[in-house]
Design an enzyme around this catalytic site. Structure first.
Site, PDB file in Angstrom:
ATOM      1  N   GLU A 245     -33.834 -25.717  41.124  1.00 32.63           N
ATOM      2  CA  GLU A 245     -33.499 -26.857  41.986  1.00 32.63           C
ATOM      3  C   GLU A 245     -34.732 -27.503  42.615  1.00 32.63           C
ATOM      4  O   GLU A 245     -34.677 -28.643  43.077  1.00 32.63           O
ATOM      5  CB  GLU A 245     -32.530 -26.435  43.084  1.00 32.63           C
ATOM      6  CG  GLU A 245     -33.116 -25.573  44.168  1.00 32.63           C
ATOM      7  CD  GLU A 245     -32.139 -25.363  45.311  1.00 32.63           C
ATOM      8  OE1 GLU A 245     -32.505 -25.717  46.440  1.00 32.63           O
ATOM      9  OE2 GLU A 245     -31.021 -24.868  45.073  1.00 32.63           O
TER      10      GLU A 245
ATOM     11  N   GLU B 225     -13.777 -31.568  31.072  1.00 32.04           N
ATOM     12  CA  GLU B 225     -12.330 -31.752  30.992  1.00 32.04           C
ATOM     13  C   GLU B 225     -11.930 -33.168  30.583  1.00 32.04           C
ATOM     14  O   GLU B 225     -10.764 -33.416  30.273  1.00 32.04           O
ATOM     15  CB  GLU B 225     -11.684 -31.415  32.343  1.00 32.04           C
ATOM     16  CG  GLU B 225     -11.683 -29.935  32.697  1.00 32.04           C
ATOM     17  CD  GLU B 225     -10.822 -29.101  31.760  1.00 32.04           C
ATOM     18  OE1 GLU B 225      -9.879 -29.656  31.166  1.00 32.04           O
ATOM     19  OE2 GLU B 225     -11.101 -27.901  31.608  1.00 32.04           O
TER      20      GLU B 225
END
Length: 306
Positions: free
Chosen positions: A114, A83
């Site tokens: 992970e 953004e």
């Protein structure tokens, strides 16, 4: 630190009966827990401020802001990073979001990614991390191997390292320059850190990216003057911002925006300073993009000419 020791993996005593409640009461329980998140973030504002104040000088020297996380944490980093270009008009490479497992993990969970310590390191090697960069490792538990691997490599390179965790973890203090730990408590559903922990991470990253961009001159008053007006909604927003900043008439605003190719910052300075485009551009360059500073420079230049 074992799983049982993590606050975010605890069993929430306030939601033990959530599976037997009416829909409204169930949602009230969730909402009650969510209310705790901004209060937890408020407690770590000094650490967030320290992070911003240490990131900005590095970015002014050409450094980047890099978010690294796995699962929900990685996706939240990517969301905030993606953004920044439309909101603040920055290059897509200035704020970067990296997720364990690569881009395919954005839509589809790759839970094993992970655990890849070396993967965290390699992903930073792949983007040519330098000592000018700032790396924020995002992890609800504070012990995700992928994130720890990334932070450890960032520390080796000399980059600024920031830990955004929802648990205290003293084991990483030697590789983290700034620790941000909003403690949100056990989740509504035990271990579902996409909920309160994820919300806290989103709030903190919003504060960091917004604070950094304000200090880089991307905001005038509270207007996002470097937005990219790439569609009609954003062009309308651009016109409104120039109107709010200058009080000028619609026809002048439209003419100046067209002349500047909808560069809001330049248009505001041209109107407020009553100057031509070339002079406004020069003043903005001298002021490193800060409109308020450019206006001060204009006044100094005029005084010097008298």
């Amino acid at each position: 630190m074992t799983l049982e020791e993590l606050i975010t993996e605890g069993r929430n005593p306030n939601t033990m009966d959530i599976d037997r409640l009416s829909t409204v009461d169930m949602l009230k329980k969730i909402n009650e827990e969510d209310k705790k998140v901004p209060l937890a973030v408020e407690k770590v504002i000094p650490s967030i401020a320290e992070a911003i104040d240490r990131i900005v000088p590095r970015m002014k020297k050409g450094g980047r802001l890099i978010y690294v996380g796995a699962g929900t944490s990685g996706r939240i980093g990517i969301l905030d990073a993606s953004e920044c270009p439309p909101t603040f008009g920055v290059d897509p490479g200035l704020v970067v979001g990296i997720i364990a497992g690569g881009d395919s993990a954005i839509r589809n969970a790759i839970e094993s990614a992970e655990d890849d310590v070396e993967g965290g390191r390699q992903d930073l090697v792949n983007i040519n991390l330098t000592e000018r960069d700032s790396v924020i490792g995002i992890s609800a538990s504070g012990r995700t191997p992928y994130v720890i691997g990334a932070l450890r490599y960032a520390k080796e390179v000399g980059a600024l390292t920031i830990g955004l965790f929802c648990n205290e973890n003293k084991n990483v203090e030697n590789i983290v320059d700034v620790m941000i730990t909003p403690i949100v408590g056990p989740e509504v559903i035990m271990g579902s850190t996409r909920m309160k922990a994820g919300t806290a991470q989103k709030l903190v990253l919003n504060m960091i990216s917004t604070g950094v961009m304000i200090k880089l001159g991307k905001v005038y008053s509270n207007l996002m003057v470097d937005l990219q007006a790439s569609n009609e909604k954003l062009r309308e927003r651009a016109r409104r911002m120039v109107k709010l900043a200058t009080g000028a008439k619609e026809d002048l605003i439209e003419r100046v925006l067209n002349e500047t190719n909808y560069n809001v910052k330049l248009a505001i300075l041209m109107i407020v300073g009553d100057m031509e485009k070339e002079k406004a551009q020069k003043l903005l360059e001298m002021a490193d993009g800060y409109i308020a500073e450019a206006i001060k420079l204009k006044d100094l230049v005029l005084q010097g000419e008298e």
